[in-house]
Design a protein around this motif. Structure first.
Motif, PDB file in Angstrom:
ATOM      1  N   UNK A   1      14.919  -0.803   2.196  1.00 43.03           N
ATOM      2  CA  UNK A   1      14.065   0.143   1.469  1.00 43.03           C
ATOM      3  C   UNK A   1      12.980  -0.612   0.709  1.00 43.03           C
ATOM      4  N   UNK A   2      13.379  -1.688   0.046  1.00 44.85           N
ATOM      5  CA  UNK A   2      12.450  -2.497  -0.739  1.00 44.85           C
ATOM      6  C   UNK A   2      11.344  -3.059   0.148  1.00 44.85           C
ATOM      7  N   UNK A   3      11.737  -3.625   1.282  1.00 50.39           N
ATOM      8  CA  UNK A   3      10.763  -4.212   2.215  1.00 50.39           C
ATOM      9  C   UNK A   3       9.844  -3.137   2.795  1.00 50.39           C
ATOM     10  N   UNK A   4      10.401  -1.961   3.068  1.00 51.61           N
ATOM     11  CA  UNK A   4       9.608  -0.865   3.646  1.00 51.61           C
ATOM     12  C   UNK A   4       8.512  -0.410   2.692  1.00 51.61           C
ATOM     13  N   UNK A   5       8.848  -0.332   1.393  1.00 52.01           N
ATOM     14  CA  UNK A   5       7.851   0.090   0.405  1.00 52.01           C
ATOM     15  C   UNK A   5       6.753  -0.965   0.273  1.00 52.01           C
ATOM     16  N   UNK A   6       7.131  -2.244   0.305  1.00 50.07           N
ATOM     17  CA  UNK A   6       6.122  -3.314   0.237  1.00 50.07           C
ATOM     18  C   UNK A   6       5.167  -3.220   1.426  1.00 50.07           C
ATOM     19  N   UNK A   7       5.694  -2.910   2.602  1.00 52.96           N
ATOM     20  CA  UNK A   7       4.850  -2.734   3.785  1.00 52.96           C
ATOM     21  C   UNK A   7       3.894  -1.557   3.581  1.00 52.96           C
ATOM     22  N   UNK A   8       4.393  -0.459   2.995  1.00 54.05           N
ATOM     23  CA  UNK A   8       3.556   0.719   2.727  1.00 54.05           C
ATOM     24  C   UNK A   8       2.416   0.393   1.766  1.00 54.05           C
ATOM     25  N   UNK A   9       2.629  -0.589   0.884  1.00 55.66           N
ATOM     26  CA  UNK A   9       1.606  -0.982  -0.088  1.00 55.66           C
ATOM     27  C   UNK A   9       0.366  -1.573   0.596  1.00 55.66           C
ATOM     28  N   UNK A  10       0.490  -1.957   1.851  1.00 53.04           N
ATOM     29  CA  UNK A  10      -0.642  -2.497   2.592  1.00 53.04           C
ATOM     30  C   UNK A  10      -1.595  -1.387   3.053  1.00 53.04           C
ATOM     31  N   UNK A  11      -1.165  -0.147   2.922  1.00 55.09           N
ATOM     32  CA  UNK A  11      -1.978   0.979   3.395  1.00 55.09           C
ATOM     33  C   UNK A  11      -2.454   1.816   2.203  1.00 55.09           C
ATOM     34  N   UNK A  12      -3.580   2.484   2.393  1.00 50.94           N
ATOM     35  CA  UNK A  12      -4.205   3.247   1.307  1.00 50.94           C
ATOM     36  C   UNK A  12      -3.368   4.443   0.854  1.00 50.94           C
ATOM     37  N   UNK A  13      -2.372   4.801   1.629  1.00 46.87           N
ATOM     38  CA  UNK A  13      -1.506   5.928   1.262  1.00 46.87           C
ATOM     39  C   UNK A  13      -0.775   5.663  -0.055  1.00 46.87           C
ATOM     40  N   UNK A  14      -0.557   4.379  -0.380  1.00 45.06           N
ATOM     41  CA  UNK A  14       0.118   4.005  -1.629  1.00 45.06           C
ATOM     42  C   UNK A  14      -0.914   3.417  -2.586  1.00 45.06           C
ATOM     43  N   UNK A  15      -1.323   4.203  -3.578  1.00 46.38           N
ATOM     44  CA  UNK A  15      -2.268   3.746  -4.595  1.00 46.38           C
ATOM     45  C   UNK A  15      -1.504   2.942  -5.653  1.00 46.38           C
ATOM     46  N   UNK A  16      -2.203   2.204  -6.528  1.00 47.76           N
ATOM     47  CA  UNK A  16      -1.498   1.464  -7.589  1.00 47.76           C
ATOM     48  C   UNK A  16      -0.549   2.317  -8.439  1.00 47.76           C
ATOM     49  N   UNK A  17      -0.953   3.513  -8.917  1.00 50.40           N
ATOM     50  CA  UNK A  17       0.002   4.317  -9.695  1.00 50.40           C
ATOM     51  C   UNK A  17       1.228   4.740  -8.887  1.00 50.40           C
ATOM     52  N   UNK A  18       1.017   5.084  -7.611  1.00 52.76           N
ATOM     53  CA  UNK A  18       2.147   5.475  -6.753  1.00 52.76           C
ATOM     54  C   UNK A  18       3.079   4.292  -6.547  1.00 52.76           C
TER      55      UNK A  18
END
Length: 323
Positions: free
Chosen positions: A24-41
């Motif tokens: 789960x932790x690694x998956x969220x870090x991968x999502x951080x590479x895309x604009x779908x995850x903004x800094x507040x999110x």
């Protein structure tokens, strides 16, 4: 025999839980590479992970946050113009001095009224006045703060810092602040550099430039404040930590402004830097475990809230009146 069987049954279950945490932790870090995850999110996801799943690499979190934050800030320097940044720094210089002195003075008065522990109060005041966790990390050796005092101060600052990342853009839009005003307000009133940059980026490139420049200029005050702290707490053996990454940020900004071929690659470097910042905020949220939150206590939190609200309101009033 029973104990052996119990261990035999629970160990695979524990290993499976840890594996799921890491996935789960690694998956969220991968999502951080895309604009779908903004800094507040990213910050919110980190907080949710900390509360309900658990941080599988908590022992490495602080070092990872410090490294990524510094690297990201230097990377952002490649997207800034030296002339504009110098103007922003000059505009915010006197305001910075005034706000730092006022915050420490109020921190002293409120801590006496609340009867909070002396070193913890000084760390919270320093984190509010200068640059959040970085200031606390630099000042704590100068006053010989123990682990509990540092943890309480960091917990207080990070809780308020997280709230600021969400509410500042909303207030900025509500009050119709322009990019320069909002960037300056973020630099003065939000504790940590990561959230300053995260919030300012919502208002565009100009706000980001003003916020980053003024905040890093503010961070240089770590040096004189640490020296003063050694005198106040009579600690002659302490070593002051100098924030060298600020020098690298200036070098990156100058290179982008005056070396033509560097400018051709700056957009790629700043994109990577923003991704690094998003991951940093996720890690900061992930570090706000229930243990950290429960260790803060009501009086230190009340001190932090009082200082934060005061500096936020005063700085907003000055900015809207004068800038």
């Amino acid at each position: 025999m029973f104990n052996l069987n119990k261990e035999f049954l629970t160990k695979p279950l524990l290993n499976t839980t840890i594996t799921i945490q890491k996935m789960i932790f690694a998956s969220i870090i991968v999502l951080c590479f895309f604009s779908i995850v903004s800094p507040p999110i990213a910050l919110l996801l980190g907080i949710l992970v900390a509360q309900f799943i658990g941080h599988p690499f908590l022992h490495l979190n602080n070092k990872a946050v410090q490294f990524l934050l510094k690297l990201s800030v230097v990377g952002l320097g490649f997207g800034m113009n030296a002339s504009s940044a110098l103007k922003a720094g000059k505009d915010g210089f006197l305001f910075t001095i005034f706000s730092i002195v006022l915050t420490f003075l109020l921190g002293y008065i409120v801590s006496k009224l609340l009867k909070t522990e002396r070193k913890t109060s000084f760390l919270i005041s320093g984190g509010t006045a200068i640059c959040g966790g970085s200031a606390i990390a630099a000042i704590s050796p100068a006053i010989k703060a123990d682990e509990k005092q540092i943890s309480v101060a960091l917990g207080t600052i990070f809780i308020l810092n997280s709230i600021a990342l969400f509410i500042f853009p909303f207030i900025g839009q509500l009050m119709d602040l322009n990019a320069s005003q909002f960037g300056l307000w973020c630099a003065i009133a939000i504790h940590d550099t990561s959230s300053v940059v995260g919030a300012a980026s919502k208002f565009g490139a100009e706000a980001l430039e003003v916020a980053t420049t003024v905040k890093l200029a503010r961070a240089l005050w770590i040096i004189p404040i640490s020296l003063v702290a050694t005198l106040i707490f009579k600690n002659k053996d302490s070593k002051v930590k100098i924030p060298y990454f600020i020098g690298l940020f200036i070098v990156a900004m100058l290179a982008n402004s005056y070396i033509p071929f560097v400018n051709d690659f700056s957009i790629y470097i700043t994109t990577v830097a923003k991704i690094g910042l998003t991951i940093t905020l996720f890690l900061i949220g992930g570090g706000l475990s229930p243990k950290v939150l429960s260790s803060v206590g009501i009086k230190p939190l009340l001190l932090g809230v009082t200082l934060w609200i005061f500096i936020s309101v005063i700085s907003l009033w000055v900015i809207t009146s004068m800038y």
